[in-house]
Design a protein around this motif. Structure first.
Motif, short mmCIF file in Angstrom:
data_model
loop_
_atom_site.label_atom_id
_atom_site.label_comp_id
_atom_site.label_asym_id
_atom_site.label_seq_id
_atom_site.Cartn_x
_atom_site.Cartn_y
_atom_site.Cartn_z
N THR A 350 27.26 -24.92 -39.12
CA THR A 350 26.20 -25.92 -39.26
C THR A 350 24.93 -25.24 -39.76
O THR A 350 24.37 -24.38 -39.08
CB THR A 350 25.91 -26.61 -37.91
N HIS A 351 24.49 -25.63 -40.95
CA HIS A 351 23.28 -25.07 -41.55
C HIS A 351 22.31 -26.19 -41.87
O HIS A 351 22.69 -27.21 -42.48
CB HIS A 351 23.61 -24.31 -42.83
N LYS A 352 21.06 -26.02 -41.45
CA LYS A 352 20.00 -26.98 -41.73
C LYS A 352 18.79 -26.22 -42.25
O LYS A 352 18.57 -25.07 -41.86
CB LYS A 352 19.63 -27.76 -40.46
N VAL A 353 17.99 -26.85 -43.13
CA VAL A 353 16.91 -26.12 -43.79
C VAL A 353 15.59 -26.88 -43.72
O VAL A 353 15.56 -28.10 -43.57
CB VAL A 353 17.27 -25.84 -45.27
N ALA A 354 14.50 -26.11 -43.87
CA ALA A 354 13.17 -26.70 -43.81
C ALA A 354 12.73 -27.28 -45.15
O ALA A 354 11.86 -28.15 -45.19
CB ALA A 354 12.16 -25.66 -43.33
N TYR A 355 13.29 -26.78 -46.24
CA TYR A 355 12.87 -27.31 -47.54
C TYR A 355 13.50 -28.67 -47.79
O TYR A 355 14.52 -29.02 -47.21
CB TYR A 355 13.21 -26.34 -48.67
N GLY A 356 12.86 -29.47 -48.64
CA GLY A 356 13.34 -30.82 -48.91
C GLY A 356 14.11 -30.90 -50.21
O GLY A 356 13.99 -30.03 -51.08
N THR A 357 14.92 -31.94 -50.34
CA THR A 357 15.69 -32.19 -51.56
C THR A 357 15.79 -33.69 -51.78
O THR A 357 15.30 -34.49 -50.98
CB THR A 357 17.13 -31.62 -51.45
N GLU A 358 16.45 -34.05 -52.86
CA GLU A 358 16.68 -35.47 -53.15
C GLU A 358 17.84 -36.05 -52.34
O GLU A 358 18.09 -37.26 -52.40
CB GLU A 358 16.93 -35.65 -54.65
N ALA A 359 18.53 -35.21 -51.57
CA ALA A 359 19.66 -35.71 -50.79
C ALA A 359 19.23 -36.79 -49.81
O ALA A 359 19.97 -37.76 -49.56
CB ALA A 359 20.34 -34.55 -50.05
N GLY A 360 18.03 -36.65 -49.23
CA GLY A 360 17.54 -37.66 -48.31
C GLY A 360 17.36 -39.01 -48.98
O GLY A 360 17.58 -40.06 -48.36
#
Length: 409
Positions: A350-360
């Motif tokens: 399980t990997h989660k990141v602080a940077y944002g993307t268009e996936a949201g």
């Protein structure tokens, strides 16, 4: 799409070791893409039209959605399934813009890609023209495969300045009734599945004071000083989030954050400044109400600072303008796209990141999404940005497995 996920599991378990060398076709496409200066302040039409024309030569139509000035565009194209279906299927998504190189010390021209010591250098090489180039190089394989579901290509503009371009592309898909079943956003993750990221909100704040000679400071309203107090309030909110949470230890930064990144004000040291502008952002964990943070900041400005300012100058004010807002991502492990990407990468961590993307944005539109692409985020936005050839090869293997998992028996 569970049938695709099951097929991917079989492919992932039965395949031999991934190839160790990047294909010339991938390198050619990545280098062509890097050569377009698509810094967000510039047009991306040269790149978009090149891709559009390439797809058109293979009988694939593209839909372009433009910005207000028709200086930039998103591209959406569909490689139909063997039986002609264009509904459902999987989106391969990437942004075409890159961050500026201003003030950075590069060893080579950032828009003239160079391969050296097992690395491909150039602005956007990992963020994220590497993924787009690999996807485009796979077009012959997609066209020569009897796909049981379509594969879509989504290229956006202005992701780097707040995911500005993708919403119009997604809205156009919804208006046309296009409903993909999943989306893979190829941001640099070292080809690991990323199942969550934070939301990002950014604002410009304009503090309007009252200018006087600095010898008469009690008669003025110092915009810089009031901006500083507001910035300290933002820092206090950030410290509270760090200390009190909520927390999610799966994130590289396991709490929500806030910071000020730009500030400008004043005209001379002997003049009480009449204006100060600054830009701040905050990044919230999935499930945290981002609107509550700006409410706290605005409440402090309205109830504490402005009343003080207006005792001296009735026209003094503090104004907030939202610059961008992109939602968090939190993929479900039950989503078929999550199972698919985990199977293709053989990665269950399980990997989660602080940077944002268009996936949201795709997820908010009802398209389950996962992030997985070549390269490291540690190389993004830096001088001498690079992606290793090994990472490109891993991405090629990933795309080839994806194609085989979608092949009709």
């Amino acid at each position: 799409m569970s049938d695709i996920a099951e097929s991917a599991r079989v492919v992932g378990e039965s395949d031999a070791a991934p190839q160790s060398h990047a294909r010339p076709a991938s390198l050619d496409w990545i280098e062509r893409l890097i050569a377009f200066n698509t810094v967000s302040r510039e047009s991306n039409l040269g790149l978009i039209e090149t891709v559009r024309d390439h797809l058109s030569k293979h009988g694939i139509a593209s839909t372009l959605t433009y910005d207000a000035g028709r200086n930039k565009a998103n591209l959406f194209a569909t490689i139909a399934a063997a039986h002609g279906a264009q509904q459902g299927g999987i989106v391969l998504s990437g942004h075409t813009d890159v961050v500026p190189v201003d003030g950075q010390q590069w060893d080579t021209d950032p828009f003239a890609p160079v391969v050296r010591d097992g690395k491909l250098y150039g602005r956007g090489s990992c963020d994220m023209k590497g993924f787009i180039g690999v996807a485009l190089s796979a077009l012959p394989d997609l066209l020569n495969t009897r796909l049981d579901k379509p594969v879509h290509l989504a290229l956006s503009y202005d992701e780097e300045i707040g995911c500005v371009g993708a919403p119009s592309m997604i809205a156009e898909l919804q208006a046309r009734g296009v409903h993909p079943e999943g989306c893979i956003v190829g941001e640099p993750t070292n080809m690991r599945p990323i199942v969550a990221h934070k939301s990002i909100s950014s604002y410009r704040c304009c503090v309007r004071g009252h200018a006087v000679h600095s010898s008469l400071t009690p008669q003025g309203v110092n915009a810089i000083e009031y901006a500083a107090r507001l910035i300290c309030q933002i820092r206090d909110i950030a410290d509270t989030l760090k200390q009190q949470g909520p927390f999610d230890e799966a994130f590289d930064v396991p709490f929500s954050t806030a910071s000020t990144g730009l500030i400008e004000g004043g005209i001379a040291v002997n003049t009480v400044p009449a204006r100060c502008d600054f830009v701040f952002e905050y990044r919230t964990l999935p499930g945290v109400d981002a609107s509550k943070i700006i409410e706290r900041i605005e409440t402090y400005a309205r109830t504490v600072l402005e009343p003080e300012m207006r005792k001296v100058s009735p026209n003094a004010s503090i104004e907030f303008t939202r610059r961008s807002a992109s939602p968090a991502l939190e993929a479900s492990e039950q989503d078929a796209i999550t199972q698919l990407v985990r199977a293709l990468t053989a990665n269950r961590e399980t990997h989660k990141v602080a940077y944002g993307t268009e996936a949201g944005l795709f997820q908010r539109a009802g398209i389950p999404s996962v992030i997985c692409g070549p390269g490291s985020i540690e190389q993004a936005h830096k001088p001498n940005e690079f992606v290793t050839l090994d990472q490109i090869a891993l991405c090629e293997t990933f795309i080839q497995k994806l194609i085989r998992s979608m092949t009709l028996a």
